[in-house]
Design a protein around this motif. Sequence first.
Motif, mmCIF file in Angstrom:
data_model
loop_
_atom_site.group_PDB
_atom_site.id
_atom_site.type_symbol
_atom_site.label_atom_id
_atom_site.label_comp_id
_atom_site.label_asym_id
_atom_site.label_seq_id
_atom_site.Cartn_x
_atom_site.Cartn_y
_atom_site.Cartn_z
ATOM 1 N N VAL A 37 1.646 31.303 37.982
ATOM 2 C CA VAL A 37 1.530 29.527 36.856
ATOM 3 C C VAL A 37 2.327 29.024 37.695
ATOM 4 O O VAL A 37 1.758 28.090 37.385
ATOM 5 C CB VAL A 37 1.622 30.019 35.229
ATOM 6 C CG1 VAL A 37 1.426 29.838 34.979
ATOM 7 C CG2 VAL A 37 0.863 31.685 35.343
ATOM 8 N N GLU A 38 3.480 29.333 37.613
ATOM 9 C CA GLU A 38 4.715 28.640 37.701
ATOM 10 C C GLU A 38 4.563 28.651 39.364
ATOM 11 O O GLU A 38 5.547 29.112 40.127
ATOM 12 C CB GLU A 38 5.512 28.860 36.783
ATOM 13 C CG GLU A 38 5.963 28.524 35.597
ATOM 14 C CD GLU A 38 7.502 29.079 35.262
ATOM 15 O OE1 GLU A 38 8.330 29.342 35.465
ATOM 16 O OE2 GLU A 38 7.394 29.165 33.876
ATOM 17 N N TRP A 39 4.997 27.021 39.767
ATOM 18 C CA TRP A 39 5.295 26.968 41.369
ATOM 19 C C TRP A 39 6.196 25.836 41.457
ATOM 20 O O TRP A 39 6.685 24.804 40.548
ATOM 21 C CB TRP A 39 4.288 25.997 41.755
ATOM 22 C CG TRP A 39 2.541 26.957 42.052
ATOM 23 C CD1 TRP A 39 1.885 27.604 40.568
ATOM 24 C CD2 TRP A 39 2.473 28.008 42.567
ATOM 25 N NE1 TRP A 39 0.981 28.547 40.977
ATOM 26 C CE2 TRP A 39 1.319 29.233 42.352
ATOM 27 C CE3 TRP A 39 2.744 28.375 44.026
ATOM 28 C CZ2 TRP A 39 0.325 29.812 42.976
ATOM 29 C CZ3 TRP A 39 2.161 29.523 44.924
ATOM 30 C CH2 TRP A 39 0.910 30.293 44.494
#
Length: 200
Positions: A5-7
């Motif tokens: 989800v978080e990159w």
Amino acid sequence: SLNGVEWSLLPPATEEVVAQAERLKGRFQGDPSFEYECPEISAEEAEMLFGDGKEPIIKEEARLVATIEQIDRAVGIIPRGAFVKTPLGSVHENRNFEGLSLTEAKKLSSYFHFTEPVNLKSKTLLEKADLDPSTDFLDSLEHDIPQGSWTVQLEKGGTVVVLRSLLWLGLTFYHVPLTKQYGHIYFGTGEKNLDLPFML
């Protein structure tokens, strides 16, 4: 990403990390913190690559960065004329580029490596006389070693030209002739096909 989800961006590759990663064999583990022990290297090489007192290890995240850099250098390509070089030496995207003709799009000589040229510097003055300095300032794919490391195919009834690398299996480049559409993508294991010279 650790959760999908978080990159976040990977750090840039350094020459030392690329040199370390080139020595590693085998597939990726899928864990950025996994540590690889470097294969046998001399004390001088270890001192140069790792500095004083460090263990000869490399994390998977660093190996991934180095592998992406290697793939970009080896098989990041553009069609001839997509970028131009000004007389002052700067390189810009060519706003007048309308794509290659179908005849030109089927030739390996119409595609260039989008990296600092190597083979171009060794050409003779007679060979350079036929080149346009504004568009032919990069290395052409037709001179890649080993010969035959690229395949050229027509797809969708001859409306799309597809190039595939046999050196980095999984790299696919496409160009739609007479349009500005081109690009490349890599879906592979991150391993160079070192057996290619024996397969050709």
